[in-house]
Motif scaffolding. Structure first.
Motif, mmCIF file in Angstrom:
data_model
loop_
_atom_site.group_PDB
_atom_site.id
_atom_site.type_symbol
_atom_site.label_atom_id
_atom_site.label_comp_id
_atom_site.label_asym_id
_atom_site.label_seq_id
_atom_site.Cartn_x
_atom_site.Cartn_y
_atom_site.Cartn_z
ATOM 1 N N PRO A 105 0.801 -1.225 0.000
ATOM 2 C CA PRO A 105 0.000 0.000 0.000
ATOM 3 C C PRO A 105 0.833 1.274 0.000
ATOM 4 O O PRO A 105 0.389 2.309 -0.518
ATOM 5 N N THR A 106 2.042 1.225 0.540
ATOM 6 C CA THR A 106 2.898 2.413 0.549
ATOM 7 C C THR A 106 3.324 2.780 -0.866
ATOM 8 O O THR A 106 3.254 3.952 -1.272
ATOM 9 N N PHE A 107 3.760 1.799 -1.638
ATOM 10 C CA PHE A 107 4.176 2.091 -3.012
ATOM 11 C C PHE A 107 2.992 2.574 -3.844
ATOM 12 O O PHE A 107 3.133 3.475 -4.682
ATOM 13 N N LEU A 108 1.818 1.995 -3.631
ATOM 14 C CA LEU A 108 0.628 2.477 -4.335
ATOM 15 C C LEU A 108 0.332 3.925 -3.970
ATOM 16 O O LEU A 108 -0.026 4.741 -4.832
ATOM 17 N N ASP A 109 0.499 4.261 -2.702
ATOM 18 C CA ASP A 109 0.246 5.626 -2.236
ATOM 19 C C ASP A 109 1.235 6.600 -2.866
ATOM 20 O O ASP A 109 0.863 7.696 -3.314
#
Length: 465
Positions: A332-336
């Motif tokens: 989710p961090t990379f998507l964010d």
């Protein structure tokens, strides 16, 4: 006048294009995710080791953010990697361990464990697929351990990765997807050279390089000159294995070459570098004191790992974060960061982008579920609940300073305050019934939400002591 206006407009367009290109680089940074294998939480200099030498990783930590309370979502290799790439806890993808789930003497196992899955299902939309679909070149160089090939799970380039979980560190390797090098070539060196070759390939799109080394997993093998160096070096309590130390130094040296290549290519400022381990280290090889136990255990030594993130311009150099985070959070961090939508599947982590920017995130529980058995490595040194197993079937939750373990064989509950007892030596469940009730409710509700399997069927081969 007309000619001057055209020139002015052309310069403006070119200037906009240049700024837009720079913004695109900022919006889509390159990503290098380096995962060591079985490297313990305190097996690097920046986490306090005085025996192991890791100058390049120490420098990386000084240039980025060190997470002192970083976890993996599982305590051994395959499930940890499955959690990382799916963004999901083990009950969702079904990978709990390596090979069979009924390990250890059948006469000492009270329950029938869940059947283990060994391949990450194709139905899972992986982190690599998400980055590929965001326009990234995706490469996996090293250990995969989630099926026949990373190429079926979102990677466009793959080398040295298949279903196997461990391998010789000296050529000939016997890895079908990696041609053998000259006799005696060291695998850590070889994987780095292949990664450097990938970095040298020019392209207009950003890249995601997943670099999962086989080091420092057994068998313990390292260059003889390095081993001799550590045999002469004064030992530290619990950290004194010369070959293991040499493997760590070799790993560190090779990571230094990756960082040097980024500098040489002018890519360091445009690249997020993440370094971590897939799970805790083997306690009989290297202790993580004050943390209890090691690989395969859900005490802190089995699931807490080193973690550094370097991202120039976003992550302040030399910062330290004590907020608990998980390898479930990478997805989710990379998507964010890329401002990409979440996939059509549950993600069990959160974006830690606020932490990387020096901000805070809301307190949340972290969960682990392990409805199987893992036999002991070393009954005297493992630090487990009993000498026969590193882990018996159970679940764990951490919230704030509190951590609750539940064991299914005897319905045992253990509560520890990690602030005052990071080594999980004093079970204070009986003195804190309200905390136990709160955490146990969280754990039961989470298991219901994820349809987690709880073993209840008696094992007919079990012999009560």
């Amino acid at each position: 006048m007309h000619k001057q206006l055209v020139i002015t407009l052309l310069l403006a367009v070119l200037g906009y294009a240049s700024v837009n290109a720079q913004n695109q680089k900022t919006a889509r940074p390159n990503i290098i995710l380096i995962v060591a294998d079985d490297l313990g939480w305190k097996d690097v200099g920046f986490m306090g080791s005085t025996y192991y030498e890791t100058p390049n990783l120490d420098r990386l930590a000084a240039q980025g953010m060190t997470f002192t309370t970083a976890y993996t979502a599982a305590a051994n290799c395959a499930p940890s990697r499955a959690c990382l790439f799916s963004g999901q806890q083990s009950p969702r993808h079904g990978i709990y361990t390596v090979a069979n789930a009924d390990r250890g003497d059948a006469r000492t196992r009270k329950l029938i464990p869940v059947k283990n899955r060994e391949t990450l299902p194709d139905s899972v939309y992986t982190l690599a697929e998400a980055l590929r679909d965001a326009g990234y070149r995706t490469a996996s160089i090293g250990k995969w351990h989630l099926g026949p090939s990373p190429l079926s799970q979102g990677f466009t380039y793959s080398l040295a990765g298949d279903h196997r979980g461990q391998n010789k560190h000296v050529s000939p390797y016997g890895i079908p997807s990696l041609p053998d090098g000259p006799p005696g070539e060291y695998l850590t060196d070889r994987l780095t050279r292949e990664a450097l070759n990938f970095l040298d390939r020019k392209a207009n799109s950003p890249f995601f390089l997943y670099l999962p080394y086989y080091a420092v997993h057994t068998p313990l093998q390292a260059p003889e000159s390095l081993v001799a160096k550590y045999e002469r070096k004064p030992k530290s309590p619990g950290q004194d294995q010369a070959t293991y130390a040499a493997m760590i130094e070799s790993l560190d040296t090779n990571i230094g070459l990756i960082l040097k290549k980024l500098d040489a290519l002018g890519l360091a400022d445009q690249t997020i570098v993440v370094f971590t381990s897939d799970n805790g280290g083997i306690r009989a090889t290297s202790r993580q004191d004050p943390l209890r136990a090691g690989k395969g255990s859900y005490y802190e030594g089995g699931v807490r790992v080193p973690l550094v993130v370097r991202w120039p311009g976003t992550v302040a150099a030399g910062t330290v974060c004590a907020t608990p985070v998980s390898n479930l959070d990478f997805y989710p961090t990379f998507l964010d960061i890329l401002k990409r939508p979440k996939p059509g599947q549950p993600l069990d982590g959160i974006s830690i982008l606020p932490l990387l920017k020096g901000e805070t995130v809301a307190e949340r529980p972290l969960f682990w579920h392990f409805p199987i058995y893992l036999e002991a490595y070393n009954p005297k040194l493992d630090g487990g609940r009993d000498p026969l197993f590193r882990t018996r079937p159970g679940s764990t939750v951490r919230l704030g300073d509190w951590k609750l373990h539940e064991y299914f064989e005897d319905n045992g509950l253990e509560l520890y305050n990690l602030q005052t007892d990071p080594g999980e030596q004093r079970n204070v469940a009986s003195a804190n019934p309200a905390v136990v009730s709160k955490l146990h409710t969280l754990l039961r509700n989470w298991r219901t939400k994820t349809t987690a399997f709880i073993p209840t069927e008696p094992n007919p081969a079990y012999i009560a002591p």
